[in-house]
Design an enzyme around this catalytic site. Structure first.
Site, PDB file in Angstrom:
ATOM      1  N   GLU A  31       9.284   1.029  -4.149  1.00  0.00           N
ATOM      2  CA  GLU A  31      10.444   1.139  -5.050  1.00  0.00           C
ATOM      3  C   GLU A  31      10.388   0.055  -6.140  1.00  0.00           C
ATOM      4  O   GLU A  31      11.402  -0.475  -6.573  1.00  0.00           O
ATOM      5  CB  GLU A  31      11.763   1.135  -4.268  1.00  0.00           C
ATOM      6  CG  GLU A  31      11.816   2.316  -3.309  1.00  0.00           C
ATOM      7  CD  GLU A  31      13.181   2.855  -2.998  1.00  0.00           C
ATOM      8  OE1 GLU A  31      14.138   2.520  -3.708  1.00  0.00           O
ATOM      9  OE2 GLU A  31      13.275   3.640  -2.040  1.00  0.00           O
TER      10      GLU A  31
ATOM     11  N   GLU B 240       7.295  -8.123  -8.459  1.00  0.00           N
ATOM     12  CA  GLU B 240       6.949  -8.609  -9.801  1.00  0.00           C
ATOM     13  C   GLU B 240       7.654  -7.726 -10.846  1.00  0.00           C
ATOM     14  O   GLU B 240       8.142  -8.225 -11.865  1.00  0.00           O
ATOM     15  CB  GLU B 240       5.429  -8.577 -10.006  1.00  0.00           C
ATOM     16  CG  GLU B 240       4.656  -9.601  -9.168  1.00  0.00           C
ATOM     17  CD  GLU B 240       4.643  -9.308  -7.657  1.00  0.00           C
ATOM     18  OE1 GLU B 240       4.779  -8.132  -7.271  1.00  0.00           O
ATOM     19  OE2 GLU B 240       4.518 -10.266  -6.877  1.00  0.00           O
TER      20      GLU B 240
ATOM     21  N   THR C 259       5.072   8.343  -8.268  1.00  0.00           N
ATOM     22  CA  THR C 259       3.833   7.555  -8.244  1.00  0.00           C
ATOM     23  C   THR C 259       2.564   8.410  -8.318  1.00  0.00           C
ATOM     24  O   THR C 259       2.458   9.445  -7.669  1.00  0.00           O
ATOM     25  CB  THR C 259       3.794   6.688  -6.969  1.00  0.00           C
ATOM     26  OG1 THR C 259       4.959   5.878  -6.952  1.00  0.00           O
ATOM     27  CG2 THR C 259       2.562   5.811  -6.918  1.00  0.00           C
TER      28      THR C 259
ATOM     29  N   GLY D 210       6.205 -17.167  19.150  1.00  0.00           N
ATOM     30  CA  GLY D 210       4.885 -17.687  19.507  1.00  0.00           C
ATOM     31  C   GLY D 210       3.909 -16.560  19.823  1.00  0.00           C
ATOM     32  O   GLY D 210       3.916 -15.515  19.164  1.00  0.00           O
ATOM     33  N   GLY D 211       3.095 -16.768  20.859  1.00  0.00           N
ATOM     34  CA  GLY D 211       2.051 -15.797  21.221  1.00  0.00           C
ATOM     35  C   GLY D 211       2.606 -14.398  21.446  1.00  0.00           C
ATOM     36  O   GLY D 211       2.007 -13.394  21.028  1.00  0.00           O
TER      37      GLY D 211
ATOM     38  N   ALA E  19      -0.211   5.535 -12.282  1.00  0.00           N
ATOM     39  CA  ALA E  19       1.188   5.236 -12.625  1.00  0.00           C
ATOM     40  C   ALA E  19       1.904   4.707 -11.390  1.00  0.00           C
ATOM     41  O   ALA E  19       2.508   5.456 -10.627  1.00  0.00           O
ATOM     42  CB  ALA E  19       1.889   6.485 -13.159  1.00  0.00           C
ATOM     43  N   GLY E  20       1.754   3.394 -11.167  1.00  0.00           N
ATOM     44  CA  GLY E  20       2.455   2.737 -10.058  1.00  0.00           C
ATOM     45  C   GLY E  20       3.560   1.900 -10.663  1.00  0.00           C
ATOM     46  O   GLY E  20       4.651   2.397 -10.958  1.00  0.00           O
TER      47      GLY E  20
END
Ligand code: COS
Length: 382
Positions: free
Chosen positions: A363, A367, A125, A339-340, A129-130
């Site tokens: 990796e 998409e 990377t 929950g909380g 360039a990703g």
């Protein structure tokens, strides 16, 4: 058809589980706080063979293949920084040498990497360039018996601690992904190699990503990984393997969240009864368990296929896509059930929610996985 995990792999899995419970679980909060995996634990993992799991014994590995490797990553999945350390080192770093290297290079580098005496990283990377991995700007130019590499890499997992980095660089811009990218085995001691800034991330504390800078870095020509110009293919092959391991970790992390959620739902009393009695909670548990089951079977199948020596680009992309989406959904439901408490920093649910999010990005974003699957479908017509 037999779904039984072979006994030797079960044994390794049990060892990993015991190790996780005895040694890792007690220190996960400390790692989160200090943002560092204690070096003595890295040493222990190395001594136990955790850095060379899938590789054949002749290279110093444990020889349990991709399936065995996935089973271990599943056990370590609830301690994400460990899975990350091992995944970057073994799954894509050392794996690049195993898949793309010459026999001599494998014999030279893999034993120390498998023994964890040296740590590996995967340097693909870059800022531009990703997802478009072929659009590399880092260049390598031959000068006598050396290559001179200039450029930088970003977000490289293990970059700050790696001894050996597989650096992908452009050697012929016109050829691009088809012959124009070469991989190099770079040692951190090579002149011109520098670690840049270490990133501040949303999660995965204890596992670091760093910028790597190459200023007229000198790399001996013998360190061209495998064939000149074959770098892009090696990177893609390594990512096929890495994506399956990533899914293994995702399954393990999600399983832990399911178990914590069941336990909490049975103990938390509201309206005079455990919240587990409510169908709304039960259905979330059902969704979690069902998706984990599907992702686990997909992972084992892809790993098994890889161990048979079959190409599994499509399966690797599918399982990465499905398992990472599953893990994020499970983490979200775990927060909801708790929950909380699930939102509070002192509990591990909130941490898992943050740690899990990256699975849909690194990796190869999900998409990109869809793009890979679509291409495979259209090529095969089924
Ligand atoms: N196995 C073997 N060879 C492969 C391959 C694979 N899985 N994928 C591609 N190749 C080879 C092929 O030889 C292909 O040429 P042909 O189609 O003529 O046979 C060549 O590489 C070029 O491939 P492609 O045309 O698919 O290249 P693209 O530039 O279109 O890029 C994607 C492909 C998008 C799939 C790639 O750039 C990618 O995976 N991006 C994500 C990168 C990534 O995961 N980054 C994370 C870094 S690590 S955290």
């Amino acid at each position: 058809m037999d779904f039984t995990i072979p006994e030797d792999l079960e044994m390794v899995r049990r060892t990993a589980r015991d190790y996780f419970n005895d040694r890792i679980l007690p220190v996960v909060d400390k790692i989160e706080e200090e943002d560092e995996i204690p070096p003595e634990l890295i040493k222990e993992l190395a001594e136990m063979g955790f850095f060379g799991l899938p590789f054949p014994e002749k290279y110093g590995g444990v020889g349990i293949g991709e399936l065995g490797y996935c089973l271990v990553l599943e056990e370590l999945g609830a301690a994400a920084p460990f899975g990350n350390l091992i995944g970057a080192h073994t799954g894509i770093g050392a794996m690049s040498i195993y898949l793309g290297g010459t026999e001599e290079q494998k014999m030279k580098y893999l034993p120390d990497l498998c023994a964890g005496k040296k740590i590996a990283a995967f340097g693909l990377t870059e800022p531009s360039a990703g997802s478009d991995a072929a659009n590399l700007q880092t260049t390598a130019v031959r000068k006598g018996d050396k290559f001179i590499i200039n450029g930088s890499k970003q977000w490289i997992t293990n970059g700050n601690i790696a001894d050996v980095i597989i650096v992908y660089a452009v050697t012929d811009k016109a050829l691009g992904a088809r012959g124009g990218v070469t991989a190099f085995i770079v040692e951190k001691t090579f002149p011109g190699f520098k670690v840049g800034k270490i990133d501040q991330k949303m999660g995965l504390r204890g596992s670091h990503t760093a910028e790597l800078i190459f200023e007229d870095m000198e790399v001996p020509a013998e360190n061209v990984l495998g064939e000149f110009g074959a770098g892009f293919v090696t990177a893609m092959k390594a990512l096929d393997v890495g994506r399956i391991g990533l899914a293994g970790g995702a399954v393990g992390g999600a399983q832990k969240l399911l178990e914590m959620s069941i336990q909490w739902a049975q103990q938390r009393v509201q309206f005079g009864q455990p919240i587990a009695n409510n169908q709304a909670i039960q259905w979330m548990l059902v969704d979690m368990a069902t998706k984990i089951h599907a992702a686990r079977l997909m992972t084992y199948n892809a790993a098994w296929k890889m161990d048979q020596g079959q190409k599994c680009t499509r399966e690797a992309a599918m399982v990465k896509l499905y398992a990472s989406e599953m893990a994020c959904e499970v983490a979200d439901m775990a927060v909801q059930i708790h929950g909380g408490i699930g939102y509070m920093k002192e509990y591990r649910i909130e941490r898992a929610y943050r740690d899990t999010r990256i699975l849909k990005i690194y990796e190869g974003t999900n998409e990109i996985q869809k793009l890979v699957i679509a291409r495979e479908l259209l090529k095969a017509g089924k």
